[in-house]
Design an enzyme around this catalytic site. Structure first.
Site, PDB file in Angstrom:
ATOM      1  N   ASP A   1      31.826 -41.904  60.135  1.00  0.00           N
ATOM      2  CA  ASP A   1      32.011 -42.021  61.635  1.00  0.00           C
ATOM      3  C   ASP A   1      31.771 -40.532  62.257  1.00  0.00           C
ATOM      4  OD1 ASP A   1      31.733 -44.659  61.603  1.00  0.00           O
ATOM      5  OD2 ASP A   1      33.902 -45.141  61.881  1.00  0.00           O
TER       6      ASP A   1
ATOM      7  N   LYS B   1      34.211 -61.044  62.523  1.00  0.00           N
ATOM      8  CA  LYS B   1      33.471 -60.190  61.821  1.00  0.00           C
ATOM      9  C   LYS B   1      33.524 -60.516  60.573  1.00  0.00           C
ATOM     10  CE  LYS B   1      31.458 -55.678  62.433  1.00  0.00           C
ATOM     11  NZ  LYS B   1      31.108 -55.600  60.865  1.00  0.00           N
TER      12      LYS B   1
ATOM     13  N   GLU C   1      25.490 -63.949  58.138  1.00  0.00           N
ATOM     14  CA  GLU C   1      26.144 -63.285  56.894  1.00  0.00           C
ATOM     15  C   GLU C   1      26.350 -64.165  55.979  1.00  0.00           C
ATOM     16  OE1 GLU C   1      26.326 -60.611  58.738  1.00  0.00           O
ATOM     17  OE2 GLU C   1      27.838 -59.134  57.312  1.00  0.00           O
TER      18      GLU C   1
HETATM   19  S1  IVH Z   1      26.134 -60.160  65.692  1.00  0.00           S
HETATM   20  C1  IVH Z   1      22.416 -58.295  67.685  1.00  0.00           C
HETATM   21  N1  IVH Z   1      28.268 -61.419  64.706  1.00  0.00           N
HETATM   22  O1  IVH Z   1      28.182 -56.886  61.321  1.00  0.00           O
HETATM   23  C2  IVH Z   1      23.893 -58.432  67.173  1.00  0.00           C
HETATM   24  N2  IVH Z   1      27.370 -59.761  63.505  1.00  0.00           N
HETATM   25  O2  IVH Z   1      28.593 -54.164  61.796  1.00  0.00           O
HETATM   26  C3  IVH Z   1      24.014 -58.460  65.548  1.00  0.00           C
HETATM   27  N3  IVH Z   1      28.512 -58.968  61.298  1.00  0.00           N
HETATM   28  O3  IVH Z   1      24.910 -56.249  61.465  1.00  0.00           O
HETATM   29  C4  IVH Z   1      24.972 -58.828  64.899  1.00  0.00           C
HETATM   30  N4  IVH Z   1      29.956 -60.709  61.572  1.00  0.00           N
HETATM   31  O4  IVH Z   1      25.656 -58.140  59.839  1.00  0.00           O
HETATM   32  C5  IVH Z   1      27.265 -60.509  64.488  1.00  0.00           C
HETATM   33  N5  IVH Z   1      30.109 -62.468  64.181  1.00  0.00           N
HETATM   34  C6  IVH Z   1      29.108 -61.801  63.760  1.00  0.00           C
HETATM   35  C7  IVH Z   1      29.128 -60.841  62.623  1.00  0.00           C
HETATM   36  C8  IVH Z   1      28.151 -59.996  62.643  1.00  0.00           C
HETATM   37  C9  IVH Z   1      29.331 -59.820  60.738  1.00  0.00           C
HETATM   38  C10 IVH Z   1      27.909 -57.988  60.717  1.00  0.00           C
HETATM   39  C11 IVH Z   1      26.351 -58.281  61.112  1.00  0.00           C
HETATM   40  C12 IVH Z   1      26.187 -56.758  61.825  1.00  0.00           C
HETATM   41  C13 IVH Z   1      27.189 -56.028  61.176  1.00  0.00           C
HETATM   42  C14 IVH Z   1      27.607 -54.911  62.295  1.00  0.00           C
END
Ligand code: IVH
Length: 735
Positions: free
Chosen positions: A38, A116, A173
């Site tokens: 980061d 997440k 995911e």
């Molecule tokens: S939304 C346009 N929701 O985390 C928004 N992502 O660090 C796209 N991920 O690329 C992602 N849980 O692969 C979203 N509840 C969740 C998620 C999630 C895991 C992953 C995803 C994303 C990454 C970013």
């Protein structure tokens, strides 16, 4: 900082980030902590804000995390797969919410709050309700085709149910359920194979299998968290919450843990709850994702090149545990850098068992104030890389002792020195013949991002270059056999290896009982089988090369034909990562041309600044480097891309139907259609609902009219060229 300093620093950071991404995404083996990553990324962004001219098209700041390995066919996503911006505190989250409210012009904005999931992002394309393609994220634009493997995941429907859309890209995911992960690792260890570091790696490793039967044997699961392209007859969902309902009605798994949070209070409630219940969920989580619920507000807020503005990921702080620091040893890396690392009593932290952690350098050891024998606080930085945080001073009993950095290389005995004055890191300057460096370089040569020699892993590299490794730990073997000479004294001989060369190589191995090390060592043949004799001493079965050894030799031979960029990566030239290597190979085509180029000519390559150019020239001047190249050439390595060029027409139009009509300036009709087919598209003669694009030249008649009637995008010649080059991302698909 002046421009030239800035450029130098930019190059350094970009290559650091490149390497880090590559190790994380391609090798599933992270090398730096999230925090370091980061901070490098933030510094790079700051430099680019000050000097926008430094921001090249392939700058890591423009890339959504991810890297493309080349084993699976590339797939262009219909819509980019974005990442998420992280926040690390409630304060940062509140600031973000304030911005959202400002953008909405409302005092309160409803959000979804979701777990997440720490897994692997996938995109599933359903056409008329049928799963036609599944891809990993890759670099966000182009991912890898994992359709066959994804089809084995039980959670994922092959066919949607209910009112299915014409087309949808389901984004989600894939994860490895924690309970099943423990079992998998136990059985891997049982059968003598290496366990996965954590469920995320297990998911990635299971999905990116060449043999879908292996994937099928692993209990992978998925939750959907959004959609990319979506084309449907009925009304589109108005909110994220409604979208999840719709996905569920189609039979797509969505998270049961997601809540609709009318106000920030509920979001904070969710964050507080899972901070204490992280491990009560079936999959690993590393934060809470907060999304604006209203889809029209999402659209109005839009996205940066990396991430949507309407969503944020609240990241949990890494978990910490105590353990004893048993020893501090040193490791000699690929570039000769000598790094101390801590050896600890194994403990579980953030989902995996840890027994080693890097301490970076001598001053880091001093700064942390840890002594050998201390109880230390250990955490997984960013939940990936183990980090020794600090000693628990209160628990000292006086037997602890200070670490003393060696003055000489632990591998070859050469006096260590900083690379340049003022550097904190010490290096072993004996790059040419230090066994530890050679081992690391060989492992790098064989790694997935370089020559990709699958059966030449770390252990094999060690057996080839350093068969006496671990000798220092061996006790109780009488008499000690004389040390062996390594088969490879450096990488020059790699492509000349024969099975006979390997017949007598033995390595030291510690016996294990019930998976536990016993302290008893033995020397075993590594590449050949043991000879079997009858009681009377006559040979029953002679020693022969193992199947693995034969496979390795075949793969080494095949590797001589790899594309040039892979060789450029393989040579361990400072600063030359996959990005620079690809750019150089694209431009120069052969190593001869690169050898003949001046620093200035090299530096003209896009993405290759003066620092990289200088580094390449310096590398090429070194005589033992020249000997490596000469030896490889003699063994049949061509260092050229000629035959590769044809293959590398990217399949940008996979699955698309395109009609070409009218007169184009740059193409005959045949050439245009050939270009479509070559990129994986279908060139159709007439326009129907199934047509994705109509390319209209001069005097295009009824076909263009029909396309407009049906609402099919009509492209002019220039946009067509962009479509060919970049696929649908080059032209807007949301028509
Ligand atoms: S939304 C346009 N929701 O985390 C928004 N992502 O660090 C796209 N991920 O690329 C992602 N849980 O692969 C979203 N509840 C969740 C998620 C999630 C895991 C992953 C995803 C994303 C990454 C970013």
């Amino acid at each position: 900082m002046d421009l030239s300093k800035a450029r130098e620093r930019w190059t350094e950071l970009a290559s650091l980030i490149d390497d880090a991404q590559f190790n994380y995404y391609v090798r599933d083996a992270p090398t730096i902590s999230d925090a370091e990553y980061d901070s490098a990324m933030r510094e790079l962004e700051a430099i680019e804000r000050q000097y926008p001219e430094l921001q090249s098209a392939d700058s890591p700041t423009r890339r959504v995390g991810g890297w493309r390995a080349s084993e699976f066919a590339p797939v262009t996503h219909l819509e980019r797969m974005l990442s998420l911006d992280d926040v690390f505190s409630l304060d940062e989250l509140r600031q973000w919410v304030t911005r959202v409210r400002g953008a909405a012009g409302l005092p309160e904005v409803a959000m979804t709050a979701e777990l997440k999931v720490d897994g692997l992002a996938v995109s599933l394309v359903y056409e008329a309700g049928r799963l036609v393609r599944a891809a990993t994220r890759g670099d966000g634009r182009v991912g890898e085709d994992v359709t066959q493997n994804v089809r084995t995941i039980r959670d994922i429907p092959q066919v949607l149910s209910g009112e299915v859309p014409d087309l949808v890209e389901v984004r989600g995911e894939v994860f490895f359920p924690v309970a099943a992960f423990e079992q998998l690792n136990a059985s891997l260890v049982e059968s003598g194979r290496a366990p996965f570091a954590n469920p995320r790696n297990a998911a990635a490793g299971s999905l990116r299998q060449k043999d879908p039967r292996v994937t099928a044997s692993r209990p992978l699961a998925m939750v959907a968290h959004g959609v990319g392209a979506l084309m449907m007859e009925g009304p589109a969902p108005q909110s994220q919450w409604e979208l999840y309902g719709m996905l569920r009605s189609w039979g797509v798994p969505v998270s049961p843990h997601t809540v609709l949070a009318p106000t920030l209070d509920e979001v904070e409630g969710m964050i507080a709850y899972y901070a204490d219940h992280r491990h009560d969920v079936e999959h690993e989580i590393d934060g809470i994702v907060v999304k604006v619920d209203d889809r029209s507000l999402q659209a109005a807020m839009g996205a940066t090149s990396r991430a949507p503005r309407w969503a944020a990921a609240y990241k949990y702080p890494p978990e910490e545990v105590n353990t004893r620091l048993l020893d501090i040893r040193t490791h000699v890396g690929r570039t000769g850098r000598v790094t101390p690392f801590g050896v600890m009593e194994p403990v579980r932290v953030s989902g995996s068992t840890v027994s080693m952690a890097t301490l970076h350098n001598q001053s880091e050891v001093r700064r942390k104030g840890v002594l050998i024998g201390d109880v230390v606080v250990l955490r997984k930085a960013g939940d990936v890389i183990p980090e020794i945080v600090a000693p628990v001073v209160a628990l000292r009993d006086g037997t602890e002792r200070e670490f003393v950095m060696p003055t000489h290389c632990p591998s070859c005995g050469t006096a260590l020195a900083p690379a340049k004055e003022g550097d904190v890191d010490l290096r072993c300057p004996n790059a040419e013949s230090c066994p530890a460096q050679i081992t690391e370089r060989l492992a790098h040569i064989a790694s997935r991002g370089a020559l990709d020699i699958e059966s030449l892993g770390d252990e094999t590299a060690l057996a080839l270059t350093n068969p006496e490794a671990n000798r220092e730990f061996v006790t109780g073997v009488e008499p000690m056999p004389a040390p062996q000479t390594p088969v490879l004294r450096n990488e020059a001989g790699l492509f000349d290896l024969t099975a006979e060369d390997l017949a007598h190589v033995r390595v030291w191995r510690e016996r294990r009982r019930d998976g536990q090390p016993t302290g008893e060592w033995e020397q075993v043949l590594f590449f050949w089988t043991n000879e079997q004799r009858r009681r009377d001493g006559t040979v029953l079965r002679p020693s022969t090369p193992t199947a693995n050894t034969r496979r390795m030799l075949d793969q080494v031979a095949a590797a001589t034909q790899r594309p040039l960029w892979r060789f450029l990566v393989a040579l361990s030239i400072r600063h030359v990562g996959p990005t620079a290597a690809r750019a150089l190979a694209d431009r120069f085509r052969t190593l001869e041309a690169i050898e003949a180029a001046s620093v200035d000519e090299l530096a003209e390559t896009e993405g290759v600044g003066p620092v990289i150019a200088r580094s390449i020239r310096d590398w090429l001047e070194v005589d033992w480097h020249q000997r490596i190249i000469a030896a490889w050439r003699r063994a049949g390595v061509t260092f050229a891309d000629a035959s590769q060029v044809r293959h590398e027409v990217r399949r940008t139009l996979e699955g698309l139907t395109i009609v070409v009509t009218g007169t184009l300036d740059g193409y005959t009709r045949e050439a245009a259609e050939h270009a479509v087919v070559e990129r994986g598209g279908r060139a159709a003669g007439s326009v129907s609902r199934r047509t994705d694009y109509v390319v209209a030249g001069r005097n295009a008649g009824s076909k263009e009219a029909r396309a407009r009637q049906l609402g099919i995008p009509v492209l002019d010649e220039e946009t067509f060229a962009r479509l060919l080059a970049d696929g649908p991302v080059g032209v807007s698909t949301s028509s």
